[in-house]
Design a protein around this motif. Structure first.
Motif, PDB file in Angstrom:
ATOM      1  N   GLY A  22       0.788  -1.112   0.129  1.00 20.26           N
ATOM      2  CA  GLY A  22      -0.138  -0.071   0.089  1.00 20.26           C
ATOM      3  C   GLY A  22       0.641   1.221  -0.057  1.00 20.26           C
ATOM      4  O   GLY A  22       0.252   2.260   0.437  1.00 20.26           O
ATOM      5  N   GLY A  23       2.156   1.135  -0.303  1.00 18.51           N
ATOM      6  CA  GLY A  23       3.012   2.310  -0.354  1.00 18.51           C
ATOM      7  C   GLY A  23       3.212   2.951   1.164  1.00 18.51           C
ATOM      8  O   GLY A  23       3.723   4.183   1.076  1.00 18.51           O
ATOM      9  N   ARG A  24       3.100   2.156   1.882  1.00 22.32           N
ATOM     10  CA  ARG A  24       3.030   2.806   3.346  1.00 22.32           C
ATOM     11  C   ARG A  24       4.641   2.751   3.953  1.00 22.32           C
ATOM     12  O   ARG A  24       5.628   2.235   3.395  1.00 22.32           O
ATOM     13  CB  ARG A  24       2.396   1.786   4.225  1.00 22.32           C
ATOM     14  CG  ARG A  24       2.679   0.544   4.706  1.00 22.32           C
ATOM     15  CD  ARG A  24       1.911  -0.016   5.754  1.00 22.32           C
ATOM     16  NE  ARG A  24       0.508  -0.599   4.924  1.00 22.32           N
ATOM     17  CZ  ARG A  24      -0.711  -0.505   5.189  1.00 22.32           C
ATOM     18  NH1 ARG A  24      -0.689  -0.129   6.661  1.00 22.32           N
ATOM     19  NH2 ARG A  24      -1.592  -0.845   4.402  1.00 22.32           N
ATOM     20  N   ILE A  25       4.762   3.780   4.703  1.00 20.28           N
ATOM     21  CA  ILE A  25       5.921   3.766   5.708  1.00 20.28           C
ATOM     22  C   ILE A  25       5.937   2.586   6.516  1.00 20.28           C
ATOM     23  O   ILE A  25       4.928   2.696   7.485  1.00 20.28           O
ATOM     24  CB  ILE A  25       6.122   4.806   6.450  1.00 20.28           C
ATOM     25  CG1 ILE A  25       5.944   5.978   5.508  1.00 20.28           C
ATOM     26  CG2 ILE A  25       7.491   5.161   7.031  1.00 20.28           C
ATOM     27  CD1 ILE A  25       6.931   6.237   4.124  1.00 20.28           C
ATOM     28  N   GLY A  26       6.600   1.693   6.690  1.00 18.44           N
ATOM     29  CA  GLY A  26       6.562   0.458   7.612  1.00 18.44           C
ATOM     30  C   GLY A  26       7.404   0.817   8.780  1.00 18.44           C
ATOM     31  O   GLY A  26       6.915   0.280   9.828  1.00 18.44           O
ATOM     32  N   GLY A  27       8.509   1.723   8.917  1.00 18.43           N
ATOM     33  CA  GLY A  27       8.954   2.063  10.032  1.00 18.43           C
ATOM     34  C   GLY A  27       9.778   3.378  10.011  1.00 18.43           C
ATOM     35  O   GLY A  27      10.248   3.757   9.030  1.00 18.43           O
ATOM     36  N   LEU A  28       9.697   3.914  11.243  1.00 21.40           N
ATOM     37  CA  LEU A  28      10.533   5.223  11.506  1.00 21.40           C
ATOM     38  C   LEU A  28      11.259   5.065  12.784  1.00 21.40           C
ATOM     39  O   LEU A  28      10.652   4.988  13.863  1.00 21.40           O
ATOM     40  CB  LEU A  28       9.810   6.443  11.388  1.00 21.40           C
ATOM     41  CG  LEU A  28      10.426   7.849  11.769  1.00 21.40           C
ATOM     42  CD1 LEU A  28      11.764   8.125  11.008  1.00 21.40           C
ATOM     43  CD2 LEU A  28       9.704   8.868  12.050  1.00 21.40           C
ATOM     44  N   ARG A  29      12.817   4.993  12.590  1.00 21.46           N
ATOM     45  CA  ARG A  29      13.569   4.485  13.931  1.00 21.46           C
ATOM     46  C   ARG A  29      14.525   5.761  14.087  1.00 21.46           C
ATOM     47  O   ARG A  29      15.048   6.278  12.950  1.00 21.46           O
ATOM     48  CB  ARG A  29      14.217   3.329  13.768  1.00 21.46           C
ATOM     49  CG  ARG A  29      13.396   2.132  13.656  1.00 21.46           C
ATOM     50  CD  ARG A  29      13.987   0.939  13.336  1.00 21.46           C
ATOM     51  NE  ARG A  29      14.278   0.972  11.730  1.00 21.46           N
ATOM     52  CZ  ARG A  29      13.734   0.952  10.642  1.00 21.46           C
ATOM     53  NH1 ARG A  29      12.277   0.640  11.365  1.00 21.46           N
ATOM     54  NH2 ARG A  29      13.820   0.839   9.688  1.00 21.46           N
ATOM     55  N   VAL A  30      14.528   6.524  15.059  1.00 16.27           N
ATOM     56  CA  VAL A  30      15.194   7.463  15.312  1.00 16.27           C
ATOM     57  C   VAL A  30      15.848   7.100  16.668  1.00 16.27           C
ATOM     58  O   VAL A  30      15.616   6.853  17.654  1.00 16.27           O
ATOM     59  CB  VAL A  30      14.468   8.630  15.794  1.00 16.27           C
ATOM     60  CG1 VAL A  30      15.486   9.866  16.304  1.00 16.27           C
ATOM     61  CG2 VAL A  30      13.769   9.120  14.828  1.00 16.27           C
ATOM     62  N   GLY A  31      17.183   7.099  16.556  1.00 15.49           N
ATOM     63  CA  GLY A  31      18.539   6.532  17.461  1.00 15.49           C
ATOM     64  C   GLY A  31      18.020   5.106  17.813  1.00 15.49           C
ATOM     65  O   GLY A  31      18.325   4.797  18.943  1.00 15.49           O
ATOM     66  N   GLY A  32      17.393   4.217  17.054  1.00 21.37           N
ATOM     67  CA  GLY A  32      17.051   2.916  17.251  1.00 21.37           C
ATOM     68  C   GLY A  32      15.749   2.560  17.797  1.00 21.37           C
ATOM     69  O   GLY A  32      15.458   1.638  17.986  1.00 21.37           O
ATOM     70  N   VAL A  33      14.944   3.727  18.099  1.00 24.94           N
ATOM     71  CA  VAL A  33      13.809   3.804  18.774  1.00 24.94           C
ATOM     72  C   VAL A  33      12.813   3.941  17.800  1.00 24.94           C
ATOM     73  O   VAL A  33      12.640   4.665  16.846  1.00 24.94           O
ATOM     74  CB  VAL A  33      13.502   4.875  19.812  1.00 24.94           C
ATOM     75  CG1 VAL A  33      12.109   4.724  20.291  1.00 24.94           C
ATOM     76  CG2 VAL A  33      14.537   4.708  20.897  1.00 24.94           C
ATOM     77  N   PRO A  46      -0.704   6.081   3.035  1.00 20.04           N
ATOM     78  CA  PRO A  46      -1.353   7.239   2.235  1.00 20.04           C
ATOM     79  C   PRO A  46      -2.796   6.841   1.946  1.00 20.04           C
ATOM     80  O   PRO A  46      -3.305   5.851   1.669  1.00 20.04           O
ATOM     81  CB  PRO A  46      -0.504   7.194   0.740  1.00 20.04           C
ATOM     82  CG  PRO A  46      -0.147   5.877   0.663  1.00 20.04           C
ATOM     83  CD  PRO A  46       0.094   5.117   2.070  1.00 20.04           C
ATOM     84  N   MET A  47      -3.619   7.921   2.249  1.00 22.46           N
ATOM     85  CA  MET A  47      -5.121   7.705   2.136  1.00 22.46           C
ATOM     86  C   MET A  47      -5.303   8.384   0.749  1.00 22.46           C
ATOM     87  O   MET A  47      -5.445   9.728   0.565  1.00 22.46           O
ATOM     88  CB  MET A  47      -5.967   8.365   3.249  1.00 22.46           C
ATOM     89  CG  MET A  47      -5.674   7.915   4.379  1.00 22.46           C
ATOM     90  SD  MET A  47      -6.703   8.420   5.836  1.00 22.46           S
ATOM     91  CE  MET A  47      -5.822  10.075   6.108  1.00 22.46           C
ATOM     92  N   VAL A  48      -5.488   7.865  -0.367  1.00 20.51           N
ATOM     93  CA  VAL A  48      -5.967   8.335  -1.456  1.00 20.51           C
ATOM     94  C   VAL A  48      -6.877   7.065  -2.388  1.00 20.51           C
ATOM     95  O   VAL A  48      -6.389   5.983  -2.058  1.00 20.51           O
ATOM     96  CB  VAL A  48      -4.426   8.226  -2.458  1.00 20.51           C
ATOM     97  CG1 VAL A  48      -4.725   8.980  -3.698  1.00 20.51           C
ATOM     98  CG2 VAL A  48      -3.456   9.066  -1.634  1.00 20.51           C
ATOM     99  N   PRO A  49      -7.816   7.517  -3.030  1.00 22.57           N
ATOM    100  CA  PRO A  49      -8.104   9.000  -3.546  1.00 22.57           C
ATOM    101  C   PRO A  49      -8.952   9.788  -2.644  1.00 22.57           C
ATOM    102  O   PRO A  49      -9.577  10.579  -3.097  1.00 22.57           O
ATOM    103  CB  PRO A  49      -8.441   8.860  -4.882  1.00 22.57           C
ATOM    104  CG  PRO A  49      -9.090   7.416  -5.017  1.00 22.57           C
ATOM    105  CD  PRO A  49      -8.218   6.470  -4.031  1.00 22.57           C
ATOM    106  N   TRP A  50      -9.269   9.108  -1.207  1.00 21.47           N
ATOM    107  CA  TRP A  50     -10.110   9.781  -0.422  1.00 21.47           C
ATOM    108  C   TRP A  50      -9.682   9.556   0.920  1.00 21.47           C
ATOM    109  O   TRP A  50      -9.003   8.552   1.104  1.00 21.47           O
ATOM    110  CB  TRP A  50     -11.479   9.360  -0.541  1.00 21.47           C
ATOM    111  CG  TRP A  50     -11.932   8.204  -0.086  1.00 21.47           C
ATOM    112  CD1 TRP A  50     -12.180   7.690   1.147  1.00 21.47           C
ATOM    113  CD2 TRP A  50     -12.262   6.965  -0.720  1.00 21.47           C
ATOM    114  NE1 TRP A  50     -12.766   6.553   1.587  1.00 21.47           N
ATOM    115  CE2 TRP A  50     -12.719   5.978   0.183  1.00 21.47           C
ATOM    116  CE3 TRP A  50     -12.120   6.355  -2.069  1.00 21.47           C
ATOM    117  CZ2 TRP A  50     -12.851   4.699  -0.363  1.00 21.47           C
ATOM    118  CZ3 TRP A  50     -12.266   5.410  -2.667  1.00 21.47           C
ATOM    119  CH2 TRP A  50     -12.472   4.383  -1.428  1.00 21.47           C
TER     120      TRP A  50
END
Length: 262
Positions: A22-33, A46-50
C-alpha cells in the motif's frame, strides 16, 4: 521497477518504505527507537483517492453517483491505494519515489506518486494525484500510527485547532463546527493556518506533524497508538468539499514530521 522494501537513512534516522504494502511507511526509527506501530496494517499509509469515510460508500460527480466497496460498513474508508501494490520509480539513500496507478473499484484512471524524503531530523511525504483523461474529485491524506508509549513514556498531543467538526452517530461530520473539546478523539479539526500538531514523549522526543493543508483527524482511542492525519479535506469530503484533479492541474499535498531530542 520492483516493489521490494526500501530503506532510507540519514544520521541516526532510518525509514522503511513498503511499496508492495500500500505504499506505506513501515517504520521510522530515530536513534534505534521505533516511532510507528508495527504490523501489516499500521506504519503510515497514504489515504488516496479519499480520506476517512465516504457516507455509505457513495459519492457524486456531476450527475453520476459512484459506489465504493463498504470496507468499514456502512461506509467506505481511507481510499483504495493502501490496498494496492505500488512500484518504485527511483530510490537513493535518503529519498524514494513510488507510484500507484488508480484502478477498480475507483472509477477513473489516474496515477498517484509519493515522494519520501529523509533528513537527519525530518521526514517529508509529498503525494500527488494526476490524470491524463477525465477530471475527478479526490483527496490526499496520511494515516500514521505513532506508538503511544516510547521507553515507558506515554505521548502527549498538543495542538490549537480553530474548530472541531461535530461528529454524528455515523462517525461523519454533521456540518456543524464546535469549539474544540478535550479527548479522547476520533475527530476532524480545522487548522486554517496549516496543520501543526506536536507529539511529546517526555524526556525523550518531540515530534511535530505539519502540513500546509487545513484539516487533520486525530485518533487516540486505541491503547497502542495515536494517529495524527493531515488531509486535504474532511471525512466524506468527496461529497462535501471535493478537490478536482484535472489533466492540467494535479492534486498535490505534503506533510513533514520533524523531531528533536529532549
Amino acid at each position: 521497477m520492483s516493489n521490494e522494501p526500501i530503506t532510507l537513512t540519514a544520521g541516526d534516522a532510518e525509514v522503511t518504505v513498503l511499496p508492495g504494502n500500500g505504499g506505506r511507511i513501515g517504520g521510522l526509527r530515530v536513534g534505534g527507537v521505533e516511532l510507528l506501530r508495527q504490523g501489516d496494517r499500521y506504519g503510515c499509509f497514504p489515504m488516496v483517492p479519499w480520506c476517512g469515510r465516504i457516507r455509505e460508500g457513495r459519492f457524486r460527480d456531476g450527475a453520476v453517483v459512484h459506489r465504493m466497496p463498504l470496507n468499514a460498513p456502512p461506509h467506505a474508508i481511507h481510499g483504495t491505494a493502501r490496498d494496492g501494490a505500488w512500484r518504485t520509480a527511483r530510490a537513493t539513500g535518503t529519498e524514494a519515489a513510488i507510484t500507484y496507478d488508480l484502478t477498480e473499484p475507483w472509477p477513473y484512471p489516474g496515477r498517484v506518486t509519493q515522494v519520501v524524503a529523509l533528513t537527519e531530523d525530518a521526514l517529508t511525504l509529498t503525494t500527488a494525484v494526476e490524470t491524463y483523461e477525465s477530471s475527478f474529485p479526490a483527496q490526499i491524506g496520511w494515516h500514521p500510527w505513532f506508538n503511544r508509549s516510547l521507553g515507558g513514556r506515554d505521548v502527549r498531543i498538543d495542538f490549537d485547532p480553530a474548530w472541531q467538526e461535530e461528529r454524528g452517530a455515523d462517525h461523519l461530520p454533521t456540518g456543524n463546527r464546535l469549539d474544540p473539546k478535550p479527548g479522547p478523539w476520533d475527530d476532524c479539526f480545522g487548522m486554517p493556518g496549516g496543520v501543526d500538531v506536536t507529539l511529546t514523549w517526555p524526556e525523550l522526543l518531540e515530534l511535530r506533524v505539519t502540513s500546509r493543508e487545513e484539516w487533520v483527524v486525530v485518533y487516540d482511542e486505541q491503547r497502542e497508538a495515536v494517529c495524527v492525519e493531515p488531509q486535504t479535506g474532511p471525512p466524506d469530503g468527496l461529497n462535501t468539499l471535493p478537490r478536482l484533479v484535472t489533466p492540467l492541474e494535479p492534486l498535490e499535498a505534503t506533510t513533514t514530521w520533524s523531531w528533536r531530542r529532549l
